[in-house]
Write a protein that holds these residues in place. Sequence first.
Motif, PDB file in Angstrom:
ATOM      1  N   ALA A 169       2.933  17.076   6.120  1.00 28.12           N
ATOM      2  CA  ALA A 169       3.581  18.613   6.072  1.00 28.12           C
ATOM      3  C   ALA A 169       2.788  19.638   5.666  1.00 28.12           C
ATOM      4  O   ALA A 169       2.880  20.782   6.126  1.00 28.12           O
ATOM      5  CB  ALA A 169       4.912  18.430   5.197  1.00 28.12           C
ATOM      6  N   ARG A 170       2.139  19.279   4.890  1.00 25.60           N
ATOM      7  CA  ARG A 170       0.926  20.533   4.305  1.00 25.60           C
ATOM      8  C   ARG A 170       0.089  21.086   5.438  1.00 25.60           C
ATOM      9  O   ARG A 170      -0.007  22.202   5.624  1.00 25.60           O
ATOM     10  CB  ARG A 170       0.171  19.899   2.902  1.00 25.60           C
ATOM     11  CG  ARG A 170       0.778  19.529   1.733  1.00 25.60           C
ATOM     12  CD  ARG A 170       0.297  18.973   0.510  1.00 25.60           C
ATOM     13  NE  ARG A 170      -0.491  17.776   1.320  1.00 25.60           N
ATOM     14  CZ  ARG A 170      -1.013  16.686   0.736  1.00 25.60           C
ATOM     15  NH1 ARG A 170      -1.900  17.255  -0.551  1.00 25.60           N
ATOM     16  NH2 ARG A 170      -1.352  15.586   1.294  1.00 25.60           N
ATOM     17  N   PHE A 171      -0.025  20.228   6.320  1.00 29.90           N
ATOM     18  CA  PHE A 171      -1.030  20.551   7.452  1.00 29.90           C
ATOM     19  C   PHE A 171      -0.270  21.450   8.481  1.00 29.90           C
ATOM     20  O   PHE A 171      -0.727  22.362   9.050  1.00 29.90           O
ATOM     21  CB  PHE A 171      -1.818  19.396   8.062  1.00 29.90           C
ATOM     22  CG  PHE A 171      -2.677  18.698   7.137  1.00 29.90           C
ATOM     23  CD1 PHE A 171      -3.687  19.346   6.375  1.00 29.90           C
ATOM     24  CD2 PHE A 171      -2.469  17.303   7.012  1.00 29.90           C
ATOM     25  CE1 PHE A 171      -4.603  18.696   5.442  1.00 29.90           C
ATOM     26  CE2 PHE A 171      -3.524  16.524   6.114  1.00 29.90           C
ATOM     27  CZ  PHE A 171      -4.261  17.272   5.169  1.00 29.90           C
ATOM     28  N   THR A 172       0.945  20.814   8.694  1.00 27.31           N
ATOM     29  CA  THR A 172       1.882  21.567   9.608  1.00 27.31           C
ATOM     30  C   THR A 172       2.319  23.067   9.031  1.00 27.31           C
ATOM     31  O   THR A 172       2.219  23.925   9.847  1.00 27.31           O
ATOM     32  CB  THR A 172       3.027  20.679   9.933  1.00 27.31           C
ATOM     33  OG1 THR A 172       2.776  19.597  10.589  1.00 27.31           O
ATOM     34  CG2 THR A 172       4.073  21.583  10.696  1.00 27.31           C
ATOM     35  N   LEU A 173       2.459  23.020   7.703  1.00 27.30           N
ATOM     36  CA  LEU A 173       2.832  24.153   7.104  1.00 27.30           C
ATOM     37  C   LEU A 173       1.646  25.178   6.993  1.00 27.30           C
ATOM     38  O   LEU A 173       1.902  26.400   7.281  1.00 27.30           O
ATOM     39  CB  LEU A 173       3.461  24.266   5.824  1.00 27.30           C
ATOM     40  CG  LEU A 173       4.528  23.374   5.904  1.00 27.30           C
ATOM     41  CD1 LEU A 173       5.154  23.174   4.443  1.00 27.30           C
ATOM     42  CD2 LEU A 173       5.907  24.200   6.242  1.00 27.30           C
ATOM     43  N   ALA A 174       0.423  24.668   6.941  1.00 29.62           N
ATOM     44  CA  ALA A 174      -0.735  25.610   6.977  1.00 29.62           C
ATOM     45  C   ALA A 174      -1.043  26.213   8.301  1.00 29.62           C
ATOM     46  O   ALA A 174      -1.377  27.265   8.669  1.00 29.62           O
ATOM     47  CB  ALA A 174      -1.778  24.862   6.423  1.00 29.62           C
ATOM     48  N   GLU A 211      -1.174  21.974  16.365  1.00 26.98           N
ATOM     49  CA  GLU A 211      -0.112  20.911  16.036  1.00 26.98           C
ATOM     50  C   GLU A 211      -0.390  19.704  16.764  1.00 26.98           C
ATOM     51  O   GLU A 211      -0.082  18.602  16.340  1.00 26.98           O
ATOM     52  CB  GLU A 211       1.168  21.498  16.139  1.00 26.98           C
ATOM     53  CG  GLU A 211       2.380  21.092  15.504  1.00 26.98           C
ATOM     54  CD  GLU A 211       2.420  20.711  13.919  1.00 26.98           C
ATOM     55  OE1 GLU A 211       2.921  20.236  13.475  1.00 26.98           O
ATOM     56  OE2 GLU A 211       1.740  21.737  13.447  1.00 26.98           O
ATOM     57  N   ARG A 212      -0.495  19.820  18.115  1.00 26.98           N
ATOM     58  CA  ARG A 212      -0.659  18.472  18.707  1.00 26.98           C
ATOM     59  C   ARG A 212      -1.577  17.744  18.327  1.00 26.98           C
ATOM     60  O   ARG A 212      -1.776  16.495  18.288  1.00 26.98           O
ATOM     61  CB  ARG A 212      -0.664  18.907  20.148  1.00 26.98           C
ATOM     62  CG  ARG A 212      -0.599  17.704  21.107  1.00 26.98           C
ATOM     63  CD  ARG A 212      -0.433  18.009  22.524  1.00 26.98           C
ATOM     64  NE  ARG A 212      -0.546  16.647  23.313  1.00 26.98           N
ATOM     65  CZ  ARG A 212      -0.113  16.790  24.567  1.00 26.98           C
ATOM     66  NH1 ARG A 212       0.301  17.757  25.245  1.00 26.98           N
ATOM     67  NH2 ARG A 212      -0.431  15.504  25.013  1.00 26.98           N
ATOM     68  N   ALA A 213      -2.823  18.506  18.055  1.00 28.71           N
ATOM     69  CA  ALA A 213      -4.019  17.677  17.629  1.00 28.71           C
ATOM     70  C   ALA A 213      -3.802  16.893  16.237  1.00 28.71           C
ATOM     71  O   ALA A 213      -4.021  15.773  16.192  1.00 28.71           O
ATOM     72  CB  ALA A 213      -5.347  18.544  17.453  1.00 28.71           C
ATOM     73  N   LEU A 214      -3.188  17.441  15.315  1.00 32.01           N
ATOM     74  CA  LEU A 214      -2.612  17.120  14.061  1.00 32.01           C
ATOM     75  C   LEU A 214      -1.701  15.615  14.144  1.00 32.01           C
ATOM     76  O   LEU A 214      -2.060  14.719  13.635  1.00 32.01           O
ATOM     77  CB  LEU A 214      -1.955  18.142  13.239  1.00 32.01           C
ATOM     78  CG  LEU A 214      -2.558  19.271  12.551  1.00 32.01           C
ATOM     79  CD1 LEU A 214      -1.765  20.243  11.974  1.00 32.01           C
ATOM     80  CD2 LEU A 214      -3.605  18.633  11.605  1.00 32.01           C
ATOM     81  N   PRO A 254      -9.542  15.777  16.500  1.00 34.68           N
ATOM     82  CA  PRO A 254     -10.193  17.003  15.970  1.00 34.68           C
ATOM     83  C   PRO A 254      -9.322  18.267  16.256  1.00 34.68           C
ATOM     84  O   PRO A 254      -9.099  18.285  17.151  1.00 34.68           O
ATOM     85  CB  PRO A 254     -11.833  16.919  16.620  1.00 34.68           C
ATOM     86  CG  PRO A 254     -12.014  15.538  16.953  1.00 34.68           C
ATOM     87  CD  PRO A 254     -10.392  14.990  17.419  1.00 34.68           C
ATOM     88  N   LEU A 255      -9.493  19.092  15.364  1.00 28.25           N
ATOM     89  CA  LEU A 255      -8.783  20.360  15.571  1.00 28.25           C
ATOM     90  C   LEU A 255      -9.568  21.080  16.671  1.00 28.25           C
ATOM     91  O   LEU A 255     -10.816  21.270  16.846  1.00 28.25           O
ATOM     92  CB  LEU A 255      -8.630  21.404  14.042  1.00 28.25           C
ATOM     93  CG  LEU A 255      -7.790  20.411  12.848  1.00 28.25           C
ATOM     94  CD1 LEU A 255      -7.944  21.504  11.925  1.00 28.25           C
ATOM     95  CD2 LEU A 255      -6.578  20.223  13.559  1.00 28.25           C
TER      96      LEU A 255
END
Length: 121
Positions: A20-25, A85-88, A93-94
């Motif tokens: 969730a931290r990556f999605t929120l970032a 978001e899809r890459a995550l 890779p972003l």
Amino acid sequence: MSEHARHPAFVYRHGAEPDARFTLANERTFLAWIRTSLALIAGGVALEVLGLDLQPQLRLAASALLVIAGIIVPPLSWLNWARTERALRMGHPLPSSLLSILLGAAVGSAGILILLAILLR
């Protein structure tokens, strides 16, 4: 909430839920681009409305460039959010940002136009 109810489906129907931290970032980055868009539009409007003693055609061109950039940034920032978001979710890779070059070129060009408007008044 079921996975099928989340939109956009092309993002959420693939992969696994990331930390969730990556999605929120990613969402905070999107919101920062929206704030940047608002600032570009406000700057373009202010430049023209204040009627500064600058060469009028160059002032108008700089104002229009800033407003146009402000209009273009939100859809590109949303697309960048979705790609990231899809890459995550997929563990890929972003992707590179779609906005950096556009924003740098627009702001740099507007700055050059304003500088010329100051020098040619």
